[in-house]
Enzyme design. Structure first.
Site, mmCIF file in Angstrom:
data_model
loop_
_atom_site.group_PDB
_atom_site.id
_atom_site.type_symbol
_atom_site.label_atom_id
_atom_site.label_comp_id
_atom_site.label_asym_id
_atom_site.label_seq_id
_atom_site.Cartn_x
_atom_site.Cartn_y
_atom_site.Cartn_z
ATOM 1 N N LYS A 74 0.813 -1.212 0.000
ATOM 2 C CA LYS A 74 0.000 0.000 0.000
ATOM 3 C C LYS A 74 0.850 1.267 0.000
ATOM 4 O O LYS A 74 0.452 2.289 -0.549
ATOM 5 C CB LYS A 74 -0.939 -0.012 1.218
ATOM 6 C CG LYS A 74 -1.916 -1.190 1.261
ATOM 7 C CD LYS A 74 -2.859 -1.173 0.074
ATOM 8 C CE LYS A 74 -3.953 -2.222 0.216
ATOM 9 N NZ LYS A 74 -3.454 -3.592 0.099
ATOM 10 N N GLU A 104 -2.789 6.361 7.888
ATOM 11 C CA GLU A 104 -3.302 7.472 7.116
ATOM 12 C C GLU A 104 -4.155 8.362 8.010
ATOM 13 O O GLU A 104 -4.691 7.908 9.026
ATOM 14 C CB GLU A 104 -4.188 6.987 5.960
ATOM 15 C CG GLU A 104 -3.453 6.383 4.798
ATOM 16 C CD GLU A 104 -4.415 5.973 3.692
ATOM 17 O OE1 GLU A 104 -5.644 5.993 3.935
ATOM 18 O OE2 GLU A 104 -3.953 5.631 2.599
ATOM 19 N N HIS A 136 -15.815 -1.799 8.553
ATOM 20 C CA HIS A 136 -14.952 -1.725 7.368
ATOM 21 C C HIS A 136 -15.169 -2.891 6.408
ATOM 22 O O HIS A 136 -14.377 -3.085 5.490
ATOM 23 C CB HIS A 136 -13.477 -1.632 7.760
ATOM 24 C CG HIS A 136 -13.187 -0.501 8.691
ATOM 25 N ND1 HIS A 136 -13.301 0.814 8.332
ATOM 26 C CD2 HIS A 136 -12.805 -0.510 9.998
ATOM 27 C CE1 HIS A 136 -12.996 1.592 9.365
ATOM 28 N NE2 HIS A 136 -12.689 0.815 10.387
ATOM 29 N N ARG A 188 -6.921 -7.625 -8.246
ATOM 30 C CA ARG A 188 -7.644 -8.901 -8.327
ATOM 31 C C ARG A 188 -9.092 -8.606 -8.690
ATOM 32 O O ARG A 188 -9.510 -7.453 -8.803
ATOM 33 C CB ARG A 188 -7.613 -9.618 -6.976
ATOM 34 C CG ARG A 188 -8.152 -8.745 -5.841
ATOM 35 C CD ARG A 188 -8.252 -9.496 -4.535
ATOM 36 N NE ARG A 188 -8.486 -8.644 -3.388
ATOM 37 C CZ ARG A 188 -9.675 -8.184 -3.003
ATOM 38 N NH1 ARG A 188 -10.750 -8.481 -3.700
ATOM 39 N NH2 ARG A 188 -9.784 -7.424 -1.928
ATOM 40 N N ARG A 239 -57.621 -3.485 35.914
ATOM 41 C CA ARG A 239 -57.380 -3.581 34.483
ATOM 42 C C ARG A 239 -57.591 -5.008 33.998
ATOM 43 O O ARG A 239 -58.094 -5.231 32.898
ATOM 44 C CB ARG A 239 -55.960 -3.103 34.172
ATOM 45 C CG ARG A 239 -55.584 -3.161 32.694
ATOM 46 C CD ARG A 239 -56.512 -2.342 31.829
ATOM 47 N NE ARG A 239 -56.150 -2.439 30.427
ATOM 48 C CZ ARG A 239 -57.000 -2.279 29.424
ATOM 49 N NH1 ARG A 239 -58.269 -2.006 29.678
ATOM 50 N NH2 ARG A 239 -56.593 -2.385 28.179
ATOM 51 N N LYS A 269 -67.558 -22.619 48.123
ATOM 52 C CA LYS A 269 -66.526 -23.297 47.326
ATOM 53 C C LYS A 269 -65.933 -24.416 48.179
ATOM 54 O O LYS A 269 -65.005 -24.217 48.952
ATOM 55 C CB LYS A 269 -65.462 -22.273 46.920
ATOM 56 C CG LYS A 269 -64.407 -22.729 45.935
ATOM 57 C CD LYS A 269 -63.486 -21.551 45.616
ATOM 58 C CE LYS A 269 -62.320 -21.948 44.728
ATOM 59 N NZ LYS A 269 -62.744 -22.264 43.365
ATOM 60 N N HIS A 322 -70.313 -25.254 44.898
ATOM 61 C CA HIS A 322 -69.283 -25.957 44.119
ATOM 62 C C HIS A 322 -68.610 -26.970 45.045
ATOM 63 O O HIS A 322 -68.244 -26.652 46.170
ATOM 64 C CB HIS A 322 -68.240 -24.963 43.598
ATOM 65 C CG HIS A 322 -67.097 -25.623 42.888
ATOM 66 N ND1 HIS A 322 -67.143 -25.936 41.552
ATOM 67 C CD2 HIS A 322 -65.868 -26.028 43.331
ATOM 68 C CE1 HIS A 322 -65.996 -26.502 41.201
ATOM 69 N NE2 HIS A 322 -65.213 -26.572 42.265
ATOM 70 N N THR A 352 -56.147 -23.364 46.581
ATOM 71 C CA THR A 352 -54.971 -22.780 45.943
ATOM 72 C C THR A 352 -54.900 -21.277 46.232
ATOM 73 O O THR A 352 -55.888 -20.580 46.045
ATOM 74 C CB THR A 352 -55.044 -22.974 44.414
ATOM 75 O OG1 THR A 352 -55.193 -24.361 44.123
ATOM 76 C CG2 THR A 352 -53.797 -22.440 43.737
#
Length: 1078
Positions: free
Chosen positions: A148, A232, A267, A324, A561, A641, A671, A808
């Site tokens: 170079k 450079e 590059h 090349r 929500r 329940k 239930h 649960t």
């Protein structure tokens, strides 16, 4: 040609000699080439082979030991191994071996391709010395252009502007620092004997000089065999423009216009365009003129590229010559209609450019061409587990490839290029549109590619406007916001292969297999409330709610929500319960449902026996007082329940009667579970006492730990004031359907381990659902033969915790403690006495901390204090002191984490069940959405030779056939073969059972105090310490999970962690060694 000698002080002209000119009296001899070897690999080798075949020239490939399976050796007429025993790259740099193979096989010309030896003057010289033509410039020109620094000096002599830089290669770090002091920063290090972005480093500060010098040197040495660098001044934000030149042995040189290679990453060129867009015609003229002038200066022959940087002022600077063929030569071929490889070969044969019809005035630009380099992003994997390759093609598209084909093994040893895609159109936007379309057609599986990134580039407005520079990628970070590839078909095959190899993922191994017959839907369903739904394998609760009704109620008090979104998804009636009947939790849920406009059904969880005067804690007064408080809160329906099925006819009459008397207009809903077998009698008693609704299960799904039989209740009330009005024939049809459906879930059925219910539930008070799960858990933990002991321990654990209402998650807490006691051989007295040192299950510890609320009657003391020691405690309603959850921020976090848009349902699921949601996303990321599969395929997978269709979405149907399943390989995998839409696909699947049998994990020695073993079988979900860490007695070491029960393993002694024997996600058996403390 010019001959120079470089001195420290600058350039000194020694002699001048012109190479062959068009006026020379001596002309090279034309000698046709008959056999060409390509001293390279991959797509460039194939590109040259194709050109040779078109010219009637025989071809020879060379390959390394690592490239035995590569396509380029199959495309040549002959192929020979080189570099035996050498490293992968070194094999292609072995000049003596390459020359030896060429001579032995009568090769008369060698094409070097690009990279490797293409710019090595010693290789060109070796070919010449062996009497073999080198298809490229002369060795002397290769040497000059490859250096170079010398190339720079030649450019200066030719009057071509250059970037300020060193006159000679630098030999030390000090020289680099001196250059920085002289010219300032930024600077760029470049390899003196190679290109392609390797050995190139930009430096912006003095502190970075040394590190980047060392990195550039080592890269250049590894890539080119020579680490010499030059320096450079770095021009910021330039355009990178290169000019294609072509010369012959007669001194003729022409250009084929320019290419814009500004789009670079680290590059490395990514996208190349010809011609450069918006290039000033005068600048184009200067670039091409300087390129031809420089080539003639050195007597350049064959193909080459002169590269320039264009600064923001339109000034151009020479940077290098690539002596090349370039990777991007294709775009030049497309716009000029000149076959550069043909031209290279003809020049090497001795033909002149005019003889080939190549004159400068005849070279015209035709449209625009764009090249994209499709590369692998993760080549180090070095394997192809699910080979799929389908390219984009069509008008205006050219593909140059080598590694990209179905079944290709992607080597980690070489360049990551898969295929070059070249699009040609009438202008830049047209070419970009064609390229974008072609990339969208690609299907590449098994390796990650940069296609999503390239698509972002092609859709970028700056790119489409043609105003890019070398900082384009760095200044547009949004290019890396990649849209996930759906890959649904391949993921689906992965799932089917996984199920075929490993079977249904049941909690414990069972011999039961799913029914091979899909259930038949009755021709006349009983109505919307009884009509069976088509079974979907991977469908979630939200989807099911939108399709058929509401999702299941949340086990924790839902935030407002959640209630709003659930209402939008089809939920009408919200059953609100708390596992401890903790009123503050219930009131939170009632308020949330009411504000969402839902029907509020408050449930009182039942335990004890109101008909037994000796059971005083949960008396009739307890239930009626609690009901009074709930009614005052504004509920619409009251539910009892009875999760353990503890109600008896007398208790039903007393409880329901008292509630009906107190609240004559309030709908009552009962239930229960039928574990003891008395469910029908109990529900009849409730109905007679004034209940409005009782829960039952269709006959084929009833009994054991489920609900009482629907058919039995319908039959018992027929002709009475309680007649349901439901025809028994319809019940039978309905039951038949669900009997077939139940058969599909045979491996998961409770009958895999349970054969009947048991009236001992009146003693142990285990809820119906938990009774089944606890039985599964006991078997999975090796306690199947000790289930009777587990049930007895459940009674003791319940009393240790203060006689809880067991629903649960409170029932799970009691069950976790019971199994812990049996696993470790502890009685109630043992557990209470050793409470300060035992590593109790996390659920037990968190309950005692107050994480689910305050139990009726308070926490058990002194057990609570012993277990918690200094751990924090929650006073009052859990969550009351927590800050409000920012759902917007959570949505943003989830979208960043998963790279996709989140629905309100996703956000709420992640908010309430973060771990489960993450597992779900991991699952769908691996296997895709599976709701398109029917239940049998989802659970069992297809049989060999079975053909079926899967509709991914409207208009997109996959035709799949299971072909075969291979033998176990050394990695514990099996290859499963499918036919997908007529194409054979194969999937590598881990055989989990085989992997488990191949796993040998050390056991903890009980007599060695510092060896910590797993207290139970399970998966490691967290590791709290590292090797070398100091730990104190009782400090958490790791967390195990087994059947949803998490256990924190704590240090029994104080000391230093010597070795950790486990990793996250590792599955352990009991007593497997976790770590050692010394």
């Amino acid at each position: 040609m010019w001959r120079f000698r470089l001195a420290q002080g600058g350039l000194r002209l020694l002699t001048v000699r012109r190479a062959y000119s068009s006026k020379s009296s001596h002309y090279p001899e034309y000698k046709p080439i008959k056999k060409v070897m390509v001293a390279n690999r991959g797509e460039i080798a194939i590109r040259v082979f194709r050109a040779c075949t078109e010219l009637g020239i025989r071809t020879v490939a060379v390959y390394s030991e690592q490239d035995i399976g590569q396509m380029h050796r199959q495309k040549a007429d002959e192929a020979y191994l080189i570099g035996r025993g050498l490293a992968p790259v070194q094999a292609y740099l072995d000049i003596p071996d390459i020359i030896k193979v060429a001579k032995e096989n009568h090769v008369d010309a060698v094409h070097p391709g690009y990279g490797f030896l293409s710019e090595r003057a010693d290789f060109a010289q070796a070919c010449q010395d062996a009497g073999i033509k080198f298809i490229g410039p002369s060795p002397e020109v290769v040497r000059k252009m490859g250096d170079k620094v010398e190339a720079r000096a030649i450019a200066i002599a030719a009057g071509v502007p250059v970037v300020p830089g060193t006159d000679n290669p630098i030999s030390s770090l000090n020289e680099a620092r001196e250059f920085c002091n002289t010219y300032g920063l930024p600077i760029i290090f470049k390899a003196a004997y190679g290109g392609g972005g390797r050995g190139m480093r930009v430096v912006h500060s003095f502190e970075e000089v040394e590190e980047n010098y060392n990195r550039a040197y080592s890269e250049a040495l590894a890539a080119f065999g020579n680490g010499t660098l030059f320096v450079e001044k770095f021009i910021e934000k330039p355009r990178h423009i290169e000019v294609q030149i072509l010369g012959d042995q007669f001194g003729n040189v022409l250009h084929l216009y320019e290419r814009d290679c500004s789009i670079q990453r680290r590059h490395q060129k990514v996208v190349e365009i010809a011609p450069a867009t918006h290039l000033d015609p005068q600048l184009r003229s200067r670039l091409t003129s300087d390129s031809v002038k420089l080539a003639k200066q050195v007597g350049y022959e064959n193909a080459g590229t002169v590269e320039f940087l264009i600064d923001k002022y339109g000034k151009h600077y020479f940077i290098e010559v690539n002596s090349r063929l370039q990777v991007e030569h294709t775009v030049t071929e497309e716009i000029t209609n000149v076959d550069l490889v043909h031209a290279q070969i003809h020049v090497a044969e001795g033909r002149s450019l005019p003889d080939m019809g190549l004159r400068q005035e005849n070279i015209r630009i035709n449209g625009c061409a764009i090249q994209c380099r499709v590369t692998t992003e993760d080549p180090a994997r070095g394997f192809q587990p699910d080979p799929v390759f389908r390219s984009g093609e069509g008008m205006g598209i050219r593909l140059d490839n080598a590694s990209a084909f179905q079944g290709a093994l992607i080597s980690p040893h070489y360049d990551s290029l898969l295929v070059k895609v070249i699009a040609h159109g009438k202008d830049h936007p047209t070419a970009a549109t064609k390229m974008s379309r072609a990339l969208a057609e690609f299907r590449v599986r098994g390796v990650k590619t940069n296609i999503p990134f390239l698509q972002n580039v092609l859709n970028n407005q700056q790119f489409l406007a043609g105003t890019v520079d070398t900082q384009f990628i760095d200044e547009n970070p949004e290019l890396f916001q990649l849209r996930p590839v759906q890959n649904r078909a391949q993921k689906l095959l992965h799932y089917l292969g996984h199920v075929m190899v490993n079977g249904p993922q049941t909690p414990i191994a069972t011999k039961a297999t799913p029914s091979p017959i899909d259930p038949i839907i009755p021709p006349v369903p009983m109505g919307e409330s009884l009509g069976p739904a088509n079974l979907k394998g991977g469908e979630g609760p939200w989807e099911r709610g939108r399709r058929r009704g509401p999702p299941p109620s949340a086990p924790a008090p839902p935030p407002p929500r959640f209630c709003e979104v659930a209402k939008e998804n089809g939920m009408d009636v919200f059953r609100i319960f708390d596992s401890l009947n903790y009123l503050p939790n219930l009131l939170l849920g009632i308020e949330a449902v009411g504000s969402a406009g839902g029907v509020v059904e408050a449930a009182i969880s039942y335990t004890g026996d109101v008909a037994d005067p000796s059971r005083t804690k949960y008396s009739l007064k307890y239930y009626t007082d609690l009901a009074e408080q709930l009614v005052r809160a504004g509920i619409h329906i009251l539910c009892i329940k009875d999760m353990a099925g503890l109600l008896k006819p007398a208790a039903c009459t007393m409880l329901v009667g008292a509630l009906r008397d107190r609240f004559p207009d309030l709908p009552l809903h009962i239930h229960t579970h039928d574990t003891a077998g008395s469910g029908v009698a109990n529900m009849l008693a409730c109905a007679q006492a004034g209940a409005d609704v009782v829960d039952v299960a269709v006959d084929s799904m009833s009994g054991i730990t489920s609900q009482p039989s629907m058919g039995a209740l319908v039959a018992c009330t027929k002709g009475t004031p309680l007649d349901t009005g439901v025809p028994l024939e319809r019940v039978f049809d309905y039951s038949e359907y669900w009997e077939g459906a139940r058969g599909l879930y045979a491996p998961f059925d409770c009958t895999a381990t349970m054969k009947s219910g048991n009236s001992d539930v009146y003693e142990n008070e285990i809820p119906g659902g938990q009774y089944t799960n606890l039985h599964f858990q006991a078997h999975s933990m090796g306690l199947g033969s000790k289930f009777k002991e587990v049930k007895k321990a459940y009674v003791e654990a319940n009393q240790m915790l203060g006689d809880l209402i067991k629903v649960t998650p409170s029932s799970k807490i009691v069950g976790d403690l019971a199994q812990f006691m049996v696993q470790n051989g502890l009685s109630r007295a043992d557990a209470e006495e050793g409470a300060e040192e035992l590593s109790f299950p996390r659920s037990v510890v968190e309950f005692l901390q107050g994480y689910i609320g305050v139990p009726y009657g308070g926490f058990p003391e002194p057990f609570r204090t012993k277990v918690l020691k200094d751990l924090p405690r929650v006073e009052g309603r859990p969550g009351a002191t927590l800050p409000s959850l920012d759902l917007g921020a959570l949505e943003k976090e989830l979208e960043e984490r998963h790279g996709e848009e989140m629905t309100p349902e996703d956000v709420l699921s992640a908010a309430m069940y973060p771990d489960v949601f993450q597992q779900f996303k991991d699952f769908t990321h691996t296997f895709g959405p599976l709701e398109c599969l029917d239940t049998r395929l989802f659970l069992q997978g297809p049989k060999i030779a079975e053909e079926f269709e899967v509709e991914l979405e409207r208009g997109k149907t996959l035709h799949i056939k299971a072909l075969a399943m291979g033998a176990l390989n050394r990695a514990g995998q099996r290859q499963v073969f499918f036919e997908l839409n007529g194409q054979v696909r194969s999937i590598l699947v881990k055989d989990t059972q085989a992997m488990k049998e191949m796993h040998f994990h050390p056991k903890a020695l009980k007599d060695v105090k510092g060896q910590i073993g797993a207290p139970m079988p399970g998966k490691v979900i967290d590791i709290k310490v590292k090797e070398g860490a100091k730990v104190s007695k009782g400090q958490p070491l790791c967390v195990l999970s087994a059947m949803k029960m998490e256990t924190v393993v704590t240090a029994p002694i104080e000391g230093t962690v010597r070795k950790v024997h486990v990793t996250r996600e590792m599955t352990l058996e009991g007593d497997d060694l976790i770590l050692e403390i010394e």
